[in-house]
Scaffold this motif. Structure first.
Motif, PDB file in Angstrom:
ATOM      1  N   SER A   1     -43.567  73.551  30.124  1.00 42.30           N
ATOM      2  CA  SER A   1     -43.270  72.374  30.938  1.00 42.30           C
ATOM      3  C   SER A   1     -41.848  71.879  30.676  1.00 42.30           C
ATOM      4  O   SER A   1     -41.121  71.545  31.616  1.00 42.30           O
ATOM      5  CB  SER A   1     -44.291  71.271  30.644  1.00 42.30           C
ATOM      6  OG  SER A   1     -43.974  70.094  31.349  1.00 42.30           O
ATOM      7  N   MET A   2     -41.442  71.844  29.411  1.00 40.44           N
ATOM      8  CA  MET A   2     -40.094  71.366  29.077  1.00 40.44           C
ATOM      9  C   MET A   2     -39.024  72.281  29.645  1.00 40.44           C
ATOM     10  O   MET A   2     -37.991  71.801  30.138  1.00 40.44           O
ATOM     11  CB  MET A   2     -39.929  71.248  27.551  1.00 40.44           C
ATOM     12  CG  MET A   2     -38.549  70.786  27.122  1.00 40.44           C
ATOM     13  SD  MET A   2     -37.990  69.223  27.861  1.00 40.44           S
ATOM     14  CE  MET A   2     -39.120  68.083  27.124  1.00 40.44           C
ATOM     15  N   ILE A   3     -39.249  73.571  29.617  1.00 41.96           N
ATOM     16  CA  ILE A   3     -38.282  74.499  30.212  1.00 41.96           C
ATOM     17  C   ILE A   3     -38.142  74.208  31.707  1.00 41.96           C
ATOM     18  O   ILE A   3     -37.027  74.137  32.235  1.00 41.96           O
ATOM     19  CB  ILE A   3     -38.695  75.962  29.950  1.00 41.96           C
ATOM     20  CG1 ILE A   3     -38.557  76.280  28.458  1.00 41.96           C
ATOM     21  CG2 ILE A   3     -37.856  76.933  30.798  1.00 41.96           C
ATOM     22  CD1 ILE A   3     -39.204  77.583  28.030  1.00 41.96           C
ATOM     23  N   ALA A   4     -39.270  73.998  32.379  1.00 40.07           N
ATOM     24  CA  ALA A   4     -39.237  73.679  33.810  1.00 40.07           C
ATOM     25  C   ALA A   4     -38.539  72.340  34.053  1.00 40.07           C
ATOM     26  O   ALA A   4     -37.781  72.200  35.017  1.00 40.07           O
ATOM     27  CB  ALA A   4     -40.651  73.670  34.386  1.00 40.07           C
ATOM     28  N   VAL A   5     -38.762  71.369  33.194  1.00 41.52           N
ATOM     29  CA  VAL A   5     -38.072  70.075  33.305  1.00 41.52           C
ATOM     30  C   VAL A   5     -36.565  70.282  33.221  1.00 41.52           C
ATOM     31  O   VAL A   5     -35.803  69.724  34.015  1.00 41.52           O
ATOM     32  CB  VAL A   5     -38.543  69.096  32.196  1.00 41.52           C
ATOM     33  CG1 VAL A   5     -37.579  67.922  32.042  1.00 41.52           C
ATOM     34  CG2 VAL A   5     -39.943  68.581  32.476  1.00 41.52           C
ATOM     35  N   LEU A   6     -36.128  71.083  32.265  1.00 39.37           N
ATOM     36  CA  LEU A   6     -34.693  71.309  32.082  1.00 39.37           C
ATOM     37  C   LEU A   6     -34.076  72.034  33.281  1.00 39.37           C
ATOM     38  O   LEU A   6     -32.941  71.738  33.671  1.00 39.37           O
ATOM     39  CB  LEU A   6     -34.435  72.062  30.778  1.00 39.37           C
ATOM     40  CG  LEU A   6     -34.802  71.274  29.510  1.00 39.37           C
ATOM     41  CD1 LEU A   6     -34.635  72.148  28.270  1.00 39.37           C
ATOM     42  CD2 LEU A   6     -34.009  69.987  29.396  1.00 39.37           C
ATOM     43  N   VAL A   7     -34.826  72.953  33.881  1.00 38.01           N
ATOM     44  CA  VAL A   7     -34.349  73.626  35.093  1.00 38.01           C
ATOM     45  C   VAL A   7     -34.165  72.604  36.211  1.00 38.01           C
ATOM     46  O   VAL A   7     -33.145  72.590  36.904  1.00 38.01           O
ATOM     47  CB  VAL A   7     -35.309  74.761  35.519  1.00 38.01           C
ATOM     48  CG1 VAL A   7     -34.985  75.269  36.918  1.00 38.01           C
ATOM     49  CG2 VAL A   7     -35.266  75.900  34.512  1.00 38.01           C
TER      50      VAL A   7
ATOM     51  N   LEU B   1     -43.974  73.158  38.353  1.00 33.20           N
ATOM     52  CA  LEU B   1     -44.329  73.809  37.087  1.00 33.20           C
ATOM     53  C   LEU B   1     -44.247  72.834  35.919  1.00 33.20           C
ATOM     54  O   LEU B   1     -45.083  72.879  35.007  1.00 33.20           O
ATOM     55  CB  LEU B   1     -43.427  75.018  36.849  1.00 33.20           C
ATOM     56  CG  LEU B   1     -43.613  76.181  37.819  1.00 33.20           C
ATOM     57  CD1 LEU B   1     -42.527  77.225  37.611  1.00 33.20           C
ATOM     58  CD2 LEU B   1     -44.999  76.799  37.680  1.00 33.20           C
ATOM     59  N   ALA B   2     -43.262  71.951  35.953  1.00 30.43           N
ATOM     60  CA  ALA B   2     -43.112  70.963  34.877  1.00 30.43           C
ATOM     61  C   ALA B   2     -44.307  70.016  34.812  1.00 30.43           C
ATOM     62  O   ALA B   2     -44.889  69.818  33.747  1.00 30.43           O
ATOM     63  CB  ALA B   2     -41.819  70.170  35.077  1.00 30.43           C
ATOM     64  N   VAL B   3     -44.680  69.460  35.963  1.00 29.83           N
ATOM     65  CA  VAL B   3     -45.758  68.460  35.933  1.00 29.83           C
ATOM     66  C   VAL B   3     -47.127  69.092  35.709  1.00 29.83           C
ATOM     67  O   VAL B   3     -47.940  68.550  34.960  1.00 29.83           O
ATOM     68  CB  VAL B   3     -45.763  67.544  37.182  1.00 29.83           C
ATOM     69  CG1 VAL B   3     -44.466  66.759  37.277  1.00 29.83           C
ATOM     70  CG2 VAL B   3     -46.026  68.295  38.454  1.00 29.83           C
ATOM     71  N   PHE B   4     -47.377  70.232  36.342  1.00 35.61           N
ATOM     72  CA  PHE B   4     -48.682  70.864  36.145  1.00 35.61           C
ATOM     73  C   PHE B   4     -48.787  71.510  34.762  1.00 35.61           C
ATOM     74  O   PHE B   4     -49.852  71.481  34.147  1.00 35.61           O
ATOM     75  CB  PHE B   4     -48.987  71.862  37.266  1.00 35.61           C
ATOM     76  CG  PHE B   4     -49.362  71.187  38.554  1.00 35.61           C
ATOM     77  CD1 PHE B   4     -50.611  70.601  38.718  1.00 35.61           C
ATOM     78  CD2 PHE B   4     -48.454  71.096  39.598  1.00 35.61           C
ATOM     79  CE1 PHE B   4     -50.949  69.953  39.893  1.00 35.61           C
ATOM     80  CE2 PHE B   4     -48.781  70.456  40.787  1.00 35.61           C
ATOM     81  CZ  PHE B   4     -50.035  69.880  40.933  1.00 35.61           C
ATOM     82  N   GLY B   5     -47.675  72.047  34.250  1.00 41.06           N
ATOM     83  CA  GLY B   5     -47.675  72.568  32.885  1.00 41.06           C
ATOM     84  C   GLY B   5     -47.969  71.471  31.875  1.00 41.06           C
ATOM     85  O   GLY B   5     -48.770  71.648  30.953  1.00 41.06           O
TER      86      GLY B   5
ATOM     87  N   MET C   1     -36.585  59.542  29.692  1.00 36.40           N
ATOM     88  CA  MET C   1     -37.958  59.313  29.229  1.00 36.40           C
ATOM     89  C   MET C   1     -38.786  60.596  29.317  1.00 36.40           C
ATOM     90  O   MET C   1     -39.567  60.902  28.405  1.00 36.40           O
ATOM     91  CB  MET C   1     -38.627  58.209  30.054  1.00 36.40           C
ATOM     92  CG  MET C   1     -38.133  56.829  29.748  1.00 36.40           C
ATOM     93  SD  MET C   1     -38.832  55.548  30.832  1.00 36.40           S
ATOM     94  CE  MET C   1     -40.578  55.810  30.695  1.00 36.40           C
ATOM     95  N   ILE C   2     -38.627  61.342  30.400  1.00 39.39           N
ATOM     96  CA  ILE C   2     -39.378  62.591  30.586  1.00 39.39           C
ATOM     97  C   ILE C   2     -39.031  63.590  29.489  1.00 39.39           C
ATOM     98  O   ILE C   2     -39.919  64.204  28.888  1.00 39.39           O
ATOM     99  CB  ILE C   2     -39.105  63.172  31.989  1.00 39.39           C
ATOM    100  CG1 ILE C   2     -39.761  62.280  33.051  1.00 39.39           C
ATOM    101  CG2 ILE C   2     -39.605  64.612  32.095  1.00 39.39           C
ATOM    102  CD1 ILE C   2     -39.311  62.570  34.470  1.00 39.39           C
ATOM    103  N   ILE C   3     -37.748  63.740  29.210  1.00 39.08           N
ATOM    104  CA  ILE C   3     -37.327  64.689  28.178  1.00 39.08           C
ATOM    105  C   ILE C   3     -37.810  64.244  26.800  1.00 39.08           C
ATOM    106  O   ILE C   3     -38.355  65.056  26.037  1.00 39.08           O
ATOM    107  CB  ILE C   3     -35.794  64.882  28.210  1.00 39.08           C
ATOM    108  CG1 ILE C   3     -35.407  65.637  29.495  1.00 39.08           C
ATOM    109  CG2 ILE C   3     -35.301  65.614  26.968  1.00 39.08           C
ATOM    110  CD1 ILE C   3     -33.918  65.678  29.771  1.00 39.08           C
TER     111      ILE C   3
END
Length: 142
Positions: A89-95, A63-67, A120-122
């Motif tokens: 996407s950021m919410i999915a990254v944090l999860v 979800l993070a990358v596709f979002g 870097m991603i965040i």
């Protein structure tokens, strides 16, 4: 509300966002299909840790990358929903980061250098959220 023509920097930032997020999609696909190039980057212990990740963590990665990717596409299309996709996407990254750094001790397995990419991603994700909001205020995206 009339849309304004974006500056050249808008298109450069949008292209960089698309390339960055396309690299994330590539990383996800390599991990999902366990490609040889993916396996070559990790030790057996690290590959085992990746294989044992719960489905919700893997789903958060997807979800993070596709979002982020579709957010970048929306930015290029000058659509304001780019902003909301970047937030999603950021919410999915944090999860995903919660799993990697709180539930499991990925630092012990991957080493302290493994914090560079997540940071870097965040940071990049936060910049894209801010920039898409800025573009909305400028009426570059509608």
């Amino acid at each position: 509300m009339k849309s304004n023509k974006p500056k050249a920097s808008y298109w450069i930032i949008s292209a960089i966002a698309l390339l960055w997020n396309a690299m994330g999609v590539n990383a996800y696909i390599q991990q999902a299909y366990q490609t040889e190039s993916f396996k070559a980057m990790y030790t057996e212990e690290q590959l085992q840790l990746i294989a044992e990740a719960p489905i919700w963590s893997t789903a958060a990665f997807a979800l993070a990358v596709f979002g982020g990717f579709f957010g970048a596409v929306a930015l290029i299309m000058r659509k304001k929903w780019a902003h909301y996709l970047f937030i999603f996407s950021m919410i999915a990254v944090l999860v995903q980061m919660y799993y990697n750094f709180i539930i499991i001790d990925s630092l012990a397995v991957y080493g302290p250098g493994a914090t560079i990419m997540p940071i870097m991603i965040i940071v990049f994700g936060l910049i894209l959220i801010w920039y898409s909001k800025y573009a909305m205020k400028k009426n570059w995206i509608i």
